[in-house]
Enzyme design. Structure first.
Site, PDB file in Angstrom:
ATOM      1  N   ARG A   1      -9.073  28.732  -4.842  1.00  0.00           N
ATOM      2  CA  ARG A   1      -9.520  28.667  -3.440  1.00  0.00           C
ATOM      3  C   ARG A   1     -10.898  29.318  -3.256  1.00  0.00           C
ATOM      4  NH1 ARG A   1      -5.296  30.322   1.368  1.00  0.00           N
ATOM      5  NH2 ARG A   1      -6.179  29.062   3.003  1.00  0.00           N
TER       6      ARG A   1
ATOM      7  N   GLU B   1     -10.898  26.961   2.942  1.00  0.00           N
ATOM      8  CA  GLU B   1     -11.460  27.920   2.003  1.00  0.00           C
ATOM      9  C   GLU B   1     -12.495  28.892   2.598  1.00  0.00           C
ATOM     10  OE1 GLU B   1     -11.566  25.832  -2.244  1.00  0.00           O
ATOM     11  OE2 GLU B   1     -12.365  24.570  -0.643  1.00  0.00           O
TER      12      GLU B   1
ATOM     13  N   CYS C   1       9.377  40.238  -5.335  1.00  0.00           N
ATOM     14  CA  CYS C   1       8.748  39.335  -4.359  1.00  0.00           C
ATOM     15  C   CYS C   1       9.620  38.971  -3.163  1.00  0.00           C
ATOM     16  CB  CYS C   1       8.296  38.063  -5.056  1.00  0.00           C
ATOM     17  SG  CYS C   1       9.636  36.914  -5.411  1.00  0.00           S
TER      18      CYS C   1
ATOM     19  N   ASP D   1      10.269  58.077  -9.197  1.00  0.00           N
ATOM     20  CA  ASP D   1      10.004  58.935  -8.032  1.00  0.00           C
ATOM     21  C   ASP D   1      11.145  59.919  -7.853  1.00  0.00           C
ATOM     22  OD1 ASP D   1       7.587  58.134  -6.358  1.00  0.00           O
ATOM     23  OD2 ASP D   1       8.442  56.190  -6.865  1.00  0.00           O
TER      24      ASP D   1
END
Ligand SMILES: Cc1cc2nc3c(=O)[nH]c(=O)nc-3n(C[C@H](O)[C@H](O)[C@H](O)COP(=O)(O)OP(=O)(O)OC[C@H]3O[C@@H](n4cnc5c(N)ncnc54)[C@H](O)[C@@H]3O)c2cc1C
Ligand code: FES
Ligand code: FES
Length: 1372
Positions: A953, A1303, A59, A378
């Site tokens: 939300r 929202e 992250c 990979d």
């Protein structure tokens, strides 16, 4: 762990761990070698900007800049790394810079931080320090290059680098566009006009003016001074006292061998070899090792050697360094082909993980993970194609193996070490018998949810072949083919030898390609248990087709010279992609210039001004304090949840795994320890127990709370806990909504919350010309992915009182729950919340239990207890959106006008009610966006033994928006009409709106949707682009585009909200509100409102009031009835509450002001307040704003046009452009509202296109990490994102005429899904034509949500390539 912060060089430094953080020296003795840099910094230093969000490298919240000094060359290397995986001992001799070190409030902020604030690029701020450090690292490195000097004010960074600098950083709030703009503002090649809305300038001002207003940047800002005292330390790493640290840094192979030998002889000690330790991000081992051996200081493992035979890369070389070496100009003269291969390998490596992982992850570590643990690598795939040779040492023995041999062996013994990897030059294996026309083709492929990386691939592949133009024909002949596939659910990368053999020596033709593909289908078969197996196999076929088919289509063109830079874009050669001088695709910037149109409103100055978010700069420097940043009080303990893994079972007991007794455990707290009522949450809608008592009702339910001395120990203990279950004689659990219906298992919806039916369904159905009956849709869940996970700190106080710091959207309710759970009166409890690192509904009911668990533990142990829930537990326990099953029947006229809609909706609420009863009202509020004629529905809240779902939300609204569009699209498909016309004809008139929404519909003038609808068609060139897309689709076989225009009507309701405004003696103002600041800009709007409302006193100095206002943390004892911050309206309600307070204060102040004016002729704010104090005027006012019941509900309007491109080979959908017009009324702060619109929309993209949040057959969440849960990143947002905020004038019943923005925009993201469906329809039509059916496809395609790559590809035809080839062969 001891820390000293002396600046003198201690005599003991030779044997202890020494490093610097932000210039401050740290010397440590006796470190647990498994301690991460993040753990150390967060617990032992004041630098809290390094945030923990995932703990697995996925992250970017924990990024720091690591600087290493090279004493031989007197050079400093600076690069970003994640601190959550970097082990503390590995930073010996290094200097670390965090966001506070980049800039701070004491020493001055850095222009990066100032620009993040000014570009409105920080909302909750939890991602912001990591973003700033990522950009800082990019600036530092760009400015070190010998590139041309940039113009003053800019860096040497390019736009493309600026965009990519934050590619590994996640943000859940902003939607990335403003972050990218802040980054690009430093780039040397930026066009300032391309930068979006900001607080520095307005569009159209000259570049000089713009530059003048930007916080100035110069090269000095990108210098990272390496502390002199560290330079004086002896060679890095090798000097640690291995006894104290159990950390060994051998500097030669001999030392390594003897360490390994000692270890072998020494039974019982466990040892781990490490380089970057990034493997822990994936494998998260719980075992504690007795010692660590760091390989980075052994020269043989760190070399990069180039000679005419190839490039040898030491196993400890980082992926970043390997990329650099593969790309750089060489002293050794390599052939063109070799250079091409090296460059392609480097390009592929750039998609592995993210920049900060590649900076510490080693090439060798990756291959070892692939070999020993079958990691979907990979590197293994790309190096297998070039016959890489590996040098391995086991004891005294050295062995050279090909990568293929290496991968094929049983898992390497722990005493074996990979020393280096040799990538041979292509020449060395070249078939010299080939004639002059021979060229090398080399290409790598990767299909992953994120194009730029930071996502494991579904499949990767590398192909190479020699091709030659046959003398007697125009065809091409293949030789020496190498076809490698990996990461598709195979133990390791493989060569498809049968296909290679088949193709070798063949003249390429459609028939040959078809046969090769048929053969390949039998070889690339994922192992059992792999997700989307058929999709993965289809990718193998797709990539081989992509590689070979251009050779058949244009052999001469290819042999004429393109071969050198051959790449797959040939297949898409009509896609307007430019090639650079090497024949490579020239990628346009990731994001193109976007437009933000905002109408300012000065009437209530400074309300309506786009001022920057309060605290944004502190968020950027990492000085903003979140719950987990509050220093631990003395004796503080830490907790972790033990949750159920069974859907329905008796809990017989909890023990720890045999032989694994966890360290530091103080207590395991269960329902038996609760002094009051077993209550984890309590709202007006229902309750939930804190812990399962005898019976657990669902996987993920809290069973107990382990309390330990550290968070790490608590987490380990919770992981080692084994719950003993007993299922005898229990009913089977309910694991689907269908079973809930069968067993009549429902939660009640109070009649006041159940919406009313509209019109007469039978009549509507009878009027219809056509009917669709009982069509079904299923919708899954979505996880909040707030960057800050759930967290709380409970501190016992005197007389049975408890102070709880909680990251919660509703402190009032946590307060009540804690009091009842502890069995104490309400006034004994105080819940304090300053800010949230994102909430999105997830920090409502579920956060109450987290706060209560800490309070119960603290109460029992009479010690402070805190928790920072780890990401996996958070993902398993937090619930997320409600999954549902919808059955609809719809009647409609031949012209597309719908006359009746009937819906049966089964909502999976899970095991507890939470706030599920609000779902029907929310769903209908959004569903009624169209005039359905008559609308009848039956909505059931199913009580199941699945995770208890909560509001996320736009709860229910987003699903309803989708259902409405699915119905419209189904009708259009049945009538073979343009979908847009069906939407048009079913839009409401004000009369029908009135019928559907009653009082919420407002006055006719307030119904702005029709004008938005038309305006958007113009501003987005909707009709023109629709035509262009038809043409595009006609010309392109393997890419299809779709466009869609979608309206929304979104009902919201105001709720009662308290406020309190106090004016202090010096004229400064302190404010408390019921609403919680969680990134949505509530505090900023409140401050603006106070500045406006108090300025009405009309005295001198009130123009500066904004600077004098401080909104303080929510305290549930100081401000009662705070309620829930939810439903989009808390900002405006809080504003109204403080406005009313200000009115009271003004009323008290005006008589005094008049008197003073008379006496003094003029009066300044400070004087007025001082006099008010002297005259004992009450300068504190509080109120509870209660909205008028007849006008509390209102409608929001907006529309979006989205255009996407679907790649039919991979199923990848690219969002090319989105245009939104959103009616904000008179926006209280357009910058904040713009941020809400963009951020919500991108969260909606996550729901519709990317985020899978499933459970296993027992109901346990399976997507429980950043490895499997993919929120949008900078490379998955609209490439062009134009937003217009409409100021629709006066709305007398609204707060200063403003409307909500939190929202509703999320539901607009359905436009991307609809556009994708349009593109998929085109693909299916084409597929039909290849089967010889040329009539139009009348079957409606139900595109699942999320429309991930496998989902899209499946609908476009997993065997589309085979079909195409068969069709082509048939034509020949
Ligand atoms: C967020 C994230 C995303 C990723 N995405 C991808 C991706 O898309 N594609 C991909 O291919 N990879 C990906 N990776 C994997 C990454 O490439 C590897 O984690 C990394 O290369 C391992 O190197 P390291 O130096 O950190 O190894 P370590 O973590 O230090 O070691 C890994 C393992 O190898 C052993 N080891 C290390 N070096 C040697 C050696 N020379 N000899 C013997 N044993 C050794 C260690 O004992 C350990 O068991 C990702 C990793 C992360 C964290
Ligand atoms: S917390 Fe380190 S990358 Fe997420
Ligand atoms: S501002 Fe980026 S996660 Fe909240």
């Amino acid at each position: 762990m001891e820390t000293t912060t002396t600046t003198t060089t201690s005599t003991s430094t030779k044997r202890c761990l020494v490093f610097a953080v932000n210039g401050q020296r740290f010397e440590l003795f006796n470190v647990d070698p498994s301690t991460t840099l993040l753990q150390f910094m967060r617990s032992q230093t004041p630098f809290k900007s390094v945030k923990l969000s995932c703990g697995e490298g996925g992250c970017g919240a924990c990024i720091v800049l690591l600087s290493k000094y090279d004493s031989v060359h007197d050079k400093v290397e600076d690069f970003s790394v994640n601190s959550c995986l970097t082990l503390l001992c590995s930073v010996n001799g290094c200097s670390i810079t965090t966001a506070e070190g980049v800039g701070n409030s004491k020493d001055g902020f850095h222009p990066i931080q100032e620009r993040f604030s000014g570009f409105h690029a920080s909302q909750c701020g939890f991602c912001t320090p990591g973003m700033c450090v990522s950009l800082f690292a990019a600036l530092v490195n760009a400015d070190k290059t010998n590139r041309q000097e940039p113009c003053p004010g800019f860096s040497k960074l390019t736009v493309s680098e600026a965009e990519k600098s934050i590619a590994g950083n996640l943000c859940r709030c902003t939607g990335y566009r403003p972050i990218v703009d802040a980054c690009k503002s430093f780039a040397t090649d930026v066009d300032m006009e391309d930068l979006g809305f900001n607080s520095f300038w307005r569009k159209g001002e000259s570049d000089e003016v713009k530059l003048g207003r930007l916080p100035p940047y110069n090269r000095k800002n990108a210098t990272c001074v390496f502390p002199e005292f560290l330079k004086k330390e002896t060679t890095m790493g090798a000097n640690l006292d291995s006894e104290g640290y159990h950390w060994y840094s051998p500097v030669s192979l001999e030392q390594l061998q003897s360490l390994l030998q000692i270890n072998e002889a020494n039974d019982g000690t466990s040892m781990k070899i490490i380089v970057g330790n990034t493997g822990m991000g994936y494998y998260k081992e719980l075992v504690r090792y007795d010692k660590y051996i760091d390989l980075r200081y052994i020269p043989e493992l760190s070399i990069i050697r180039k000679d005419p035979t190839g490039i040898e890369i030491g196993a400890a070389v980082t992926i970043s360094k390997a990329i650099e070496a593969l790309k750089e100009e060489n002293e050794v003269e390599f052939s063109q082909e070799a250079k091409l291969v090296f460059k392609k390998i480097a390009d592929h490596m750039e998609k592995i993980a993210s920049g900060f992982i590649r900076n510490s992850a080693s090439v060798g570590g990756n291959l070892i993970m692939a070999q020993r643990k079958h990691f979907p690598s990979d590197i293994a795939t790309i190096l297998l194609s070039v016959d890489a040779i590996l040098d391995i040492m086991t004891g005294q023995k050295r062995e050279k193996l090909t990568l293929e041999e290496f991968l094929g062996r049983p898992p390497l013994e722990s005493k074996s070490v990979l020393l280096s990897i040799k990538i041979p030059c292509w020449e060395s294996s070249r078939d010299v018998s080939c004639d002059n026309y021979t060229k090398l083709l080399y290409e790598t492929y990767r299909a992953a949810p994120r194009p730029l990386g930071n996502a494991l691939p579904y499949l990767n592949a590398t192909f190479s072949a020699q091709v030659s133009l046959c003398k007697n024909s125009t065809g091409l002949m293949l030789k020496n083919c190498r076809l490698v596939f990996g990461a598709y659910g195979t133990k390791h990368s493989i060569r498809a030898r049968e296909v290679e053999k088949f193709l070798s020596g063949k003249l390429l033709s459609i028939g040959v390609l078809y046969e090769a593909i048929k053969l390949l289908e039998t070889l690339v078969i994922p192992e059992d248990g792999t997700s989307s197996p058929a999709y993965r196999s289809s990718l193998a076929v797709g990539f081989l087709f992509e590689f070979l088919s251009p050779l058949i289509d244009s052999p001469v063109e290819i042999s004429d010279g393109l071969l050198n830079g051959y790449n797959s874009t040939l297949l898409f050669k009509n896609s307007n992609q430019e090639l650079d001088q090497f024949g490579q695709t020239k990628f346009p910037p990731l994001l193109s210039s976007s437009k933000q149109v905002i109408q300012l409103n000065n009437e209530y100055h400074p309300v309506g001004e786009p001022i920057t978010k309060t605290g944004a700069i502190l968020q950027a420097s990492g000085e903003a304090i979140y719950v987990d940043d509050i220093p631990s009080p003395k004796n503080c303990l830490h907790g972790a949840f033990i949750y159920s893994t069974e859907p329905l079972a008796r809990v017989k007991g909890i023990k720890f795994k045999p032989g694994l007794s966890p360290d530091g455990v103080i207590a395991v707290i269960s329902f038996k320890d609760i002094p009051g009522v077993n209550l984890g949450s309590k709202t007006v809608l229902g309750t939930e127990p804190l812990y399962a008592d005898e019976l657990t009702e669902g996987a993920g339910q809290r069973i107990a709370f382990v309390v330990a001395d550290t968070q790490k120990n608590a987490d380990i203990a919770a992981n080692l806990a084994v719950v003993v279950y007993d299922k005898e004689n229990l009913e089977p659990p309910i694991l689907s909504v269908e079973e809930a219906v069968e067993r009549c298992s429902f939660f009640k919806v109070p009649p006041s919350l159940y919406p009313k039916q509209v019109g007469d369904l039978s009549k509507g159905m009878a009027e219809a010309d056509h009917r669709i009956l009982s069509a079904e849709i299923k919708l899954g869940s979505q996880y909040y992915f707030y960057m800050e996970t759930q967290t709380a700190l409970a501190v016992p106080d005197e007389d049975n009182c408890m102070v709880v710091y909680s990251s919660i959207q509703c402190p009032e309710f946590a307060h009540d729950t804690i009091a009842r759970c502890l069995g104490v009166p309400g006034h004994n409890i105080r819940v304090i919340t300053r800010r949230l690192g994102g909430g999105f509904g997830g920090k409502g009911v579920k956060a109450m239990a987290v706060a209560t668990a800490c309070a119960v533990a603290a109460y029992k142990l009479q010690r402070p207890v805190r928790i920072y829930v780890n990401r996996k537990t958070d993902m398993i326990m937090s619930g997320g959106r409600h999954p549902m099953k919808i059955t609809y029947s719809v009647g409609f006229k031949a012209n597309g006008k719908i006359t009746a809609l009937k819906l049966d909706i089964l909502i999976d609420s899970g095991m507890f009610v939470d706030v599920s009863p609000i779902m029907p009202m929310h769903m209908l509020g959004a569903l009624k966006k169209y005039d359905w004629g008559a609308l009848s529905f039956d909505i059931k809240l199913c009580k199941t033994n699945l995770p208890s779902r909560a509001a996320m939300r736009a709860p229910g609204d987003v699903q309803a928006s989708f259902i409405a569009e699915a119905v419209i699209e189904h009708v259009a498909s049945a009538l073979s009409m343009e979908v847009d016309s069906v939407r048009n004809i079913n839009l409401h008139t004000h009369n029908s709106l009135d019928l559907f929404f009653a009082s919420a519909a407002g006055e006719p003038l307030e119904y702005t949707l029709p004008s938005i609808w038309d305006k958007l068609a113009n501003s987005s060139s909707f009709y023109h682009r629709t035509e262009m897309i038809k043409e595009f689709n006609r010309c392109h076989k393997w890419k299809k585009r779709g466009i869609s225009r979608v309206p929304i009507v979104h009902e919201v309701a105001m709720r009662a909200t308290p406020g309190k405004v106090s004016i202090l003696r010096d004229g400064s103002i302190v404010v408390e509100v019921g609403g919680i600041e969680m990134g949505q800009g509530l505090w900023t709007k409140v401050k603006q409102m106070i500045a406006y409302a108090l300025s009405l006193v009309k005295c001198g100095g009130t123009e500066d009031l904004l600077e004098k206002v401080r909104v303080i943390e929510a305290d549930s004892l100081s401000m009662i009835q705070g309620g829930f911050t939810a439903g989009s309206t808390t900002s405006e309600s809080s504003c109204e509450a403080v406005r009313l307070c200000c009115n009271i204060l003004i009323e008290r102040l005006v008589p005094l002001k008049e008197r003073l004016l008379e006496q003094m002729g003029s009066v300044e704010w400070e004087t007025l307040i001082l006099q008010a104090y002297l005259n004992s005027i009450n300068l504190s006012a509080s109120t509870l704003y209660v909205p008028n019941s007849s006008t509390m509900r209102y409608l929001n309007y907006a529309a979006a046009v989205s255009e996407v491109e679907v790649n039919l080979i991979t199923g990848e959908t690219t969002n090319l452009r989105t245009d939104i017009i959103y009616d904000c009324g008179k926006s209280l702060n357009p910058a904040v509202d713009l941020g809400q619109i963009e951020g919500a929309y991108v969260q909606g993209i996550g729901f519709f296109m990317l985020e899978e949040y499933n459970t296993n057959s027992d109901g346990l969440v399976i997507e429980d990490s950043t490895w499997t849960y993919k929120i949008p990143t900078v490379d998955t947002i609209p490439k062009q994102f134009n937003v217009e905020i409409l100021n629709s004038g006066n709305h007398k019943n609204r707060v200063l005429s403003s409307k909500a923005s939190g929202e509703p925009p999320l539901t607009l993201a359905v436009s991307v899904h609809c556009a994708t469906r349009a593109a998929v329809r085109e693909a299916r039509q084409q597929l039909l034509s290849w089967s010889g059916q040329n009539e139009s496809d009348s079957t409606f395609c139900q595109l699942d949500v999320p429309a991930t790559m496998p989902v899209v590809k499946e609908l476009c035809g997993l065997d589309s390539i085979q079909k195409f080839l068969q069709w082509t062969i048939g034509k020949i």
